[in-house]
Design a protein around this motif. Structure first.
Motif, PDB file in Angstrom:
ATOM      1  N   PRO A  11       0.844  -1.196   0.000  1.00  0.00           N
ATOM      2  CA  PRO A  11       0.000   0.000   0.000  1.00  0.00           C
ATOM      3  C   PRO A  11       0.882   1.251   0.000  1.00  0.00           C
ATOM      4  CG  PRO A  11      -0.605  -1.495   1.786  1.00  0.00           C
ATOM      5  CD  PRO A  11       0.708  -1.950   1.245  1.00  0.00           C
ATOM      6  N   ASP A  13       0.328   4.996   0.048  1.00  0.00           N
ATOM      7  CA  ASP A  13      -0.626   6.089   0.132  1.00  0.00           C
ATOM      8  C   ASP A  13       0.088   7.322   0.650  1.00  0.00           C
ATOM      9  OD1 ASP A  13      -0.364   5.827   2.866  1.00  0.00           O
ATOM     10  OD2 ASP A  13      -2.108   4.513   3.039  1.00  0.00           O
ATOM     11  N   GLY A  47      -3.721   0.808  -2.872  1.00  0.00           N
ATOM     12  CA  GLY A  47      -4.145   1.820  -1.906  1.00  0.00           C
ATOM     13  C   GLY A  47      -4.100   1.260  -0.503  1.00  0.00           C
ATOM     14  N   SER A  48      -4.395   2.104   0.449  1.00  0.00           N
ATOM     15  CA  SER A  48      -4.348   1.696   1.850  1.00  0.00           C
ATOM     16  C   SER A  48      -5.306   0.547   2.133  1.00  0.00           C
ATOM     17  CB  SER A  48      -4.724   2.893   2.717  1.00  0.00           C
ATOM     18  OG  SER A  48      -5.004   2.478   4.016  1.00  0.00           O
ATOM     19  N   CYS A 122     -10.735  -6.054  -1.289  1.00  0.00           N
ATOM     20  CA  CYS A 122      -9.654  -5.070  -1.216  1.00  0.00           C
ATOM     21  C   CYS A 122      -8.511  -5.597  -0.359  1.00  0.00           C
ATOM     22  CB  CYS A 122     -10.157  -3.748  -0.655  1.00  0.00           C
ATOM     23  SG  CYS A 122     -11.244  -2.884  -1.785  1.00  0.00           S
ATOM     24  N   LEU A 206     -10.580   4.189  -2.558  1.00  0.00           N
ATOM     25  CA  LEU A 206     -10.019   2.912  -2.135  1.00  0.00           C
ATOM     26  C   LEU A 206     -10.778   1.735  -2.748  1.00  0.00           C
ATOM     27  CD1 LEU A 206      -8.997   3.832   1.488  1.00  0.00           C
ATOM     28  CD2 LEU A 206      -7.563   3.621  -0.537  1.00  0.00           C
ATOM     29  N   GLU A 209      -9.354   1.608  -6.325  1.00  0.00           N
ATOM     30  CA  GLU A 209      -7.963   1.144  -6.363  1.00  0.00           C
ATOM     31  C   GLU A 209      -7.869  -0.327  -5.996  1.00  0.00           C
ATOM     32  OE1 GLU A 209      -5.647   3.649  -3.816  1.00  0.00           O
ATOM     33  OE2 GLU A 209      -5.861   5.400  -5.114  1.00  0.00           O
ATOM     34  N   THR A 354     -15.178   6.764   6.388  1.00  0.00           N
ATOM     35  CA  THR A 354     -13.802   7.197   6.588  1.00  0.00           C
ATOM     36  C   THR A 354     -13.780   7.963   7.913  1.00  0.00           C
ATOM     37  OG1 THR A 354     -14.343   9.045   5.110  1.00  0.00           O
ATOM     38  CG2 THR A 354     -13.054   7.272   4.207  1.00  0.00           C
TER      39      THR A 354
END
Ligand SMILES: Cc1cc2nc3c(=O)[nH]c(=O)nc-3n(C[C@H](O)[C@H](O)[C@H](O)COP(=O)(O)O)c2cc1C
Ligand code: FES
Lengths: 545, 160
Positions: A11, A13, A47-48, A122, A206, A209, A354
């Protein structure tokens, strides 16, 4: 071309890049190449994965192993041990506490919450490999729909699921699809709203990604359901990695015949193109977005007609948020009843939030609609980073401010509505006592004043004044009567602004007054007197700035 | 690429205007849309210059005035603000000796404000060109700028 069997995902980011994540990723690629393993192991920037204190991390899949605290030197050892000798390198293994989602695990603290629906892949699959998406039931829903469901049955299934739009307004998705499906005419469009400009929100990035095919499958299902043959993803220009991932995924889906003409021999055609925005918050509003897609200034249109009747190129158009669309494959494949097992009656399924601000572990979570703010702060975000809780803003800068008394209200549409609040986009900004309410309000109003498209007078001038007044209050030099003026402007905005951008500042403003009025009153200098209005040309010119 | 080639690549259609302007701007060494280029674009696409200028100025990613080689965009939205983006602005100002909207005399950096960059989990945040940097502190900002300046010097040396 043969696909590498193993993938190392690092990841990279905004946080980890400053502590060397890209160097770690490059070192992995280099060391694996040097060992002649490049055909077997691919190295990927992603991504994260979610909140983590473990520095630079890397996940090795399908092995399900996560390393943390990485530096380029350590990478050499890991490549040597893990990939050459074939045994995980224990020293930097992240046990238990790693942020990789496990959809099958039930959450020990909140057993009533189901696993992930949107983020299940993810960090677990290689987002650049369509085979891995397919191996995890990807495109099964699309195939099922094409082979055994009529378009109206798909719409029906989405209606039954009770899914509501995740872009902020929470409109029932199935009903929206029904409007567009009811329109006759051969030319219709599906638009995925990936503009994600609401401050504090980065869930869509996210998702794109980490699992771009899910979004594409959701769009294709929407196209089939409403009878559209062309989809567009309108994505903000700043999201470079998302754009790259989506482009790559579209190409792969075309190569597999999952996009294009006569998909899976069903006679259904569908394709997707990407449109890139250029930086304007208002372009997230669906009609402004459509204007922008037509190459114009992103000024909102008058509704009605709604996009479902006259949208892109004045044809029936369905606009949905990224997260909304990412829910669709699971709903169609597993059914509405399965989907409804998670969440609450008014808000079935999960929601991606988030979490930001003064918490120990900011980041991304996917939970069901029953959690409270207190759960989120204490359990998911690891508690306050410093100080004690003062207030939270729910749903981005357009969202309401909540005081301490709201910590135990479940975060779902109905429960919030009962106490006079809205959920919004999924951003949750937590603040401690160091932040002054007036200071914060000024930051919000400055944002709106800057992002007003200038099309209508209430918004263009009203926001400007709110920014000026909150700035005065923040420095303790407000005039007596300023609060009443703010309330009046908010009312005018709420009733007379052309689009929801101008209407939304009333949310943070009125809720701030509801919970923190005494503090805001302290911003007024009671000994001061409002100066006589200065209508000279120079003064007006200064104000117009 | 010339303006006409860029238009050709995307298709001469108003719908493609934003992508066309993105490409034109990316190709310009001073990262902006020059007036003479807009004149040319106006002729090719048959859109009045006033309309092109109006469209370009609507969007924050386009600039009509020349900018530096590297564009620093500091996020000023509330989540970054409450975690100290003002201090970061001070650090950048001090380090580069320029304000918002200005370019360093050597043409290396332009400093801009931006709304949320979608990286607020690691606020405060800034982007430099396509890279996003988070959890910024004064020290980190200086280290990042140092690194870019160093790379620039090394690249110039290699070219010689
Ligand atoms: C000023 C403004 C900005 C918006 N920004 C976004 C955005 O960035 N992403 C998004 O999905 N919806 C945004 N919306 C909401 C959209 O207009 C629209 O409701 C949404 O895309 C519908 O999708 P959904 O039903 O799946 O939520 C915004 C609305 C307004 C008024
Ligand atoms: S608020 Fe600064 S990146 Fe989102």
């Amino acid at each position: 071309m043969a696909q590498p069997r193993t993938v190392v995902m690092v990841p990279v980011d905004a946080d980890t890049v400053t502590i060397g994540a890209r160097a770690v990723k490059n070192r992995f690629a280099e060391a694996i190449g040097r060992r002649g393993l490049a055909a077997e192991v691919s190295v990927l920037e992603v991504g994260s994965f979610g909140p983590s204190d473990a520095g630079v991390i890397a996940a090795v899949q399908p092995d399900g192993i996560v390393y943390g605290g990485l530096s380029p030197e350590r990478v050499d050892r890991i490549v040597e041990e893990h990939f050459v000798k074939g045994r995980p390198c224990r020293e930097w293994l992240l046990a238990g506490e790693h942020p990789l989602p496990d959809p099958r695990a039930t959450d020990s603290r909140h057993t009533q919450y189901a696993g992930r629906i949107v983020l299940d892949n993810c960090g677990r699959i290689n987002p650049e490999n369509i085979d891995e998406y397919i191996a995890n039931d990807g495109y099964f829903a699309f195939a099922k729909a094409l082979s055994e469901m009529r378009p109206d049955a798909v719409v029906e299934q989405v209606k039954k699921s009770g899914l509501r739009g995740r872009g902020g307004a929470g409109f029932p998705t199935g009903i929206k699809w029904g409007f567009c499906a009811a329109e006759t005419g051969p030319e219709k469009y599906v638009i995925c709203n990936a503009d994600e400009g609401e401050p504090g929100t980065f869930k869509d990035r996210l998702i794109m990604e980490g699992d771009p095919h899910k979004v594409i499958e959701g769009m294709a299902l929407c196209g089939y359901a409403i009878g559209a043959n062309q989809g567009y993803i309108y994505i903000r220009g700043e999201y470079k990695l998302s754009i790259e991932r989506l482009r790559q995924a579209i190409t792969a889906a075309r190569a597999y015949g999952l996009l294009g003409k006569n998909i899976l021999d069903s006679g259904f055609d569908f394709d997707i193109d990407i449109k890139i925005g250029a930086g304007a918050y208002v372009c997230g509003e669906e009609t402004a977005l459509i204007e922008s897609m037509e190459g114009k200034r992103g000024l909102p249109r008058l509704k009605p007609p709604f996009p479902a009747q006259q949208g892109f190129r004045n044809k029936p158009t369905n606009v949905n948020n990224v997260e909304t669309l990412a829910n669709i494959p699971a709903i169609v494949y597993r059914g509405a009843d399965w989907f409804r097992r998670a969440g609450t009656e008014s808000m079935p399924g999960t929601k991606v939030y988030t979490i930001l601000g003064h918490v120990r572990r900011p980041g991304l979570i996917e939970v069901s609609g029953g959690v409270t703010l207190r759960d989120i702060i204490d359990d998911y975000a690891g508690g306050m980073q410093s100080g004690s809780f003062k207030m939270a803003q729910l749903g981005g800068t357009a969202g309401d401010l909540l005081g301490e008394e709201m910590l135990d209200v479940p975060l779902n549409y109905d429960a919030l509505e009962k106490v006079g609040h809205v959920l919004g986009s999924g951003a949750i900004l937590i603040m401690n006592e160091t932040i002054g309410v007036c200071d914060f309000l000024h930051a919000c109003m400055r944002f709106f004043a800057h992002e007003s498209c200038g099309n209508c007078n209430p918004c263009r001038n009203g926001l400007r004044w709110l920014s000026v007044i909150t700035e005065r209050l923040k420095s303790g030099t407000g005039y007596p009567g300023d609060i009443e003026i703010m309330e009046e402007i908010a009312t005018v905005l709420k009733t007379a602004a052309f689009c929801p951008l101008g209407q939304s500042p009333a949310g943070p403003l009125n809720s701030a007054l509801r919970y923190f009025r005494p503090e805001i009153e302290k911003g007024i200098d009671v000994t001061s007197a409002r100066p006589k209005p200065d209508h000279t040309a120079r003064a007006l010119a200064t104000f117009a700035g | 690429m010339t303006v006409s080639r860029i238009v050709e690549k995307h298709g001469n259609n108003r719908e493609n205007l934003l992508q066309i302007m993105h490409d034109i701007q990316d190709a310009a060494t001073d990262r902006c849309l020059h007036r003479d280029v807009l004149d040319e674009l106006s002729d090719i696409m048959n859109i009045p210059v006033a309309d092109l200028v109006g469209t370009a100025t609507f969007y924050s990613m386009f600039s009509l005035t020349p900018r530096g080689r590297h564009i620093i965009r500091l996020c000023e939205s509330p989540p970054c603000y409450i975690l100290g983006s003002d201090n970061i602005l001070e650090a950048l100002r001090e380090r580069l000796d320029i304000g918002i909207g200005e370019t360093t005399p050597d043409g290396l950096f332009t400093l801009e404000h931006t709304s949320c960059l979608g990286a607020c989990g690691v606020a405060p945040v800034m982007s430099i060109d396509d890279e996003v940097y988070g959890n910024l502190t004064t020290g980190k900002v200086n280290a990042i700028i140092d690194q870019i300046v160093e790379n620039q010097i090394a690249a110039a040396r290699n070219r010689k």
